[in-house]
Motif scaffolding. Sequence first.
Motif, short mmCIF file in Angstrom:
data_model
loop_
_atom_site.label_atom_id
_atom_site.label_comp_id
_atom_site.label_asym_id
_atom_site.label_seq_id
_atom_site.Cartn_x
_atom_site.Cartn_y
_atom_site.Cartn_z
N ILE A 44 0.84 -1.20 0.00
CA ILE A 44 0.00 0.00 0.00
C ILE A 44 0.88 1.25 0.00
O ILE A 44 0.63 2.21 -0.73
N ALA A 45 1.94 1.21 0.81
CA ALA A 45 2.84 2.37 0.90
C ALA A 45 3.46 2.67 -0.46
O ALA A 45 3.66 3.83 -0.82
N GLU A 46 3.77 1.61 -1.19
CA GLU A 46 4.38 1.79 -2.51
C GLU A 46 3.39 2.43 -3.49
O GLU A 46 3.78 3.14 -4.41
N MET A 47 2.10 2.15 -3.28
CA MET A 47 1.06 2.64 -4.20
C MET A 47 0.52 4.01 -3.81
O MET A 47 -0.22 4.61 -4.58
N THR A 48 0.81 4.48 -2.61
CA THR A 48 0.26 5.75 -2.15
C THR A 48 1.40 6.72 -1.89
O THR A 48 2.53 6.30 -1.68
N PRO A 49 1.10 8.04 -1.88
CA PRO A 49 2.17 8.99 -1.60
C PRO A 49 2.62 8.89 -0.15
O PRO A 49 1.91 8.36 0.70
N GLY A 50 3.80 9.42 0.11
CA GLY A 50 4.28 9.50 1.48
C GLY A 50 5.32 8.46 1.81
O GLY A 50 5.33 7.39 1.23
N PRO A 51 6.19 8.79 2.77
CA PRO A 51 7.24 7.86 3.17
C PRO A 51 6.66 6.60 3.82
O PRO A 51 5.62 6.68 4.49
N ILE A 52 7.33 5.47 3.62
CA ILE A 52 6.83 4.21 4.14
C ILE A 52 6.72 4.22 5.67
O ILE A 52 5.79 3.65 6.24
N ALA A 53 7.65 4.92 6.34
CA ALA A 53 7.61 4.96 7.81
C ALA A 53 6.32 5.64 8.28
O ALA A 53 5.65 5.14 9.21
N ILE A 54 5.96 6.74 7.64
CA ILE A 54 4.75 7.48 8.03
C ILE A 54 3.51 6.65 7.69
O ILE A 54 2.58 6.51 8.50
N ASN A 55 3.50 6.07 6.50
CA ASN A 55 2.38 5.23 6.10
C ASN A 55 2.16 4.09 7.09
O ASN A 55 1.05 3.83 7.52
N SER A 56 3.25 3.41 7.45
CA SER A 56 3.10 2.27 8.34
C SER A 56 2.74 2.73 9.75
O SER A 56 2.00 2.05 10.46
#
Lengths: 193, 187
Positions: free
Chosen positions: B50-62
């Motif tokens: 999901i993080a790869e498909m959406t904007p924003g850093p992976i740390a923030i997404n997770s």
Amino acid sequence: MKNTKRSKLAQLFLSVFKLSACTFGGGFVIVPLMRKRFVEELGWIEEQEMLDITAIAQSSPGAIAVNASILVGYHVAGIPGALLTVLGTVTPPFIIISIISLFYQAFRENAVVSLVMAGMLCGVAAVIFDVVIDMAKTIFQKKRVLPFFVFLGAFLAVRFFSVNIILVILVCGILGAVETQYREKKQKEGGAK
Amino acid sequence: MIYLELFWSYFQIGLFSIGGGYAAMPLIQNQVVEIHSWLTMTQFADIVTIAEMTPGPIAINSATFVGIMVAGLPGAIVATLGCVFPSCVIVMTLAYIYYRFRRLRIVQGVLAGLRPAVIAMIASAGINLFFTAVYGTTSLPADPGRINIAALIIFLCAFFVLRKWKITPIKVMAGSGIAGLILFSLF
């Protein structure tokens, strides 16, 4: 006067908010976009300054996008500016992921979605392998021994011996600092002769 | 106290993910899957996807995702704050030093020492995701013959396309999703 300051802060917030909302695919992408906005369009930051900002953002812990926006905010409007830009950078992914989490359960149980997700997972694995190869190339092209052993040691430690990741990071960081000091000292001595 | 645990976990992720991009991934997996069991490996793989498909850093997404899963919206806010807090302090300090002295040799040295290790850890996390994709577990199973051929094909095609034509990851992901839908429903 107060009004122009407020509008500058608003512009700062909106700029990073938009950049963050539209930046897919990792932190390295946001830096050139920031340069375009703040150096070319707004003229708030000089070209050289932006290079420095990039260097600091990459050398600091945390997400590059967050670090770069802290620096831009700090540069433009001090600590309040920095806090504002952090908020602007974090809010778009926060909203998007919150919405996705709401539907995650139902979403995941859907047969079609779970097939698509399974396919995408293969894609993510490929993307990460691709990134790793590109990153590893830049290290190994220098043909130095230490980075190679650090790579190998860290890989074995994490993969096969389940060593604490934070410990690996601390040890390698200290190793890098000591090596740099040592090389600089040697260079100075070499210069003195 | 769940909020404190979330904050502390993401504080560590924020503090020790150096080198940008995917550097946070092994740390997130370690904290969220291995230490606290807040997510299963499948859920972790989902959030990376999901993080790869959406904007924003992976740390923030997770942080947002894990926070909501574990303790609702307040949890998400606490985890996100924990994640950016070290950055705020360290980046501002470094900026101050930088503008003062215009040199960060020692910091660059630390970074140079770290980079190979960071790449190794990302590689390891990538291998975990690969095994999750083709075997459904994070390590090589006792019977390596039980591989999911369709998944392996998608992986290889995606990898080939990325190496050969340097296509943006988001397109590769979209293609892999469609390929998954077709191949996995056929086999």
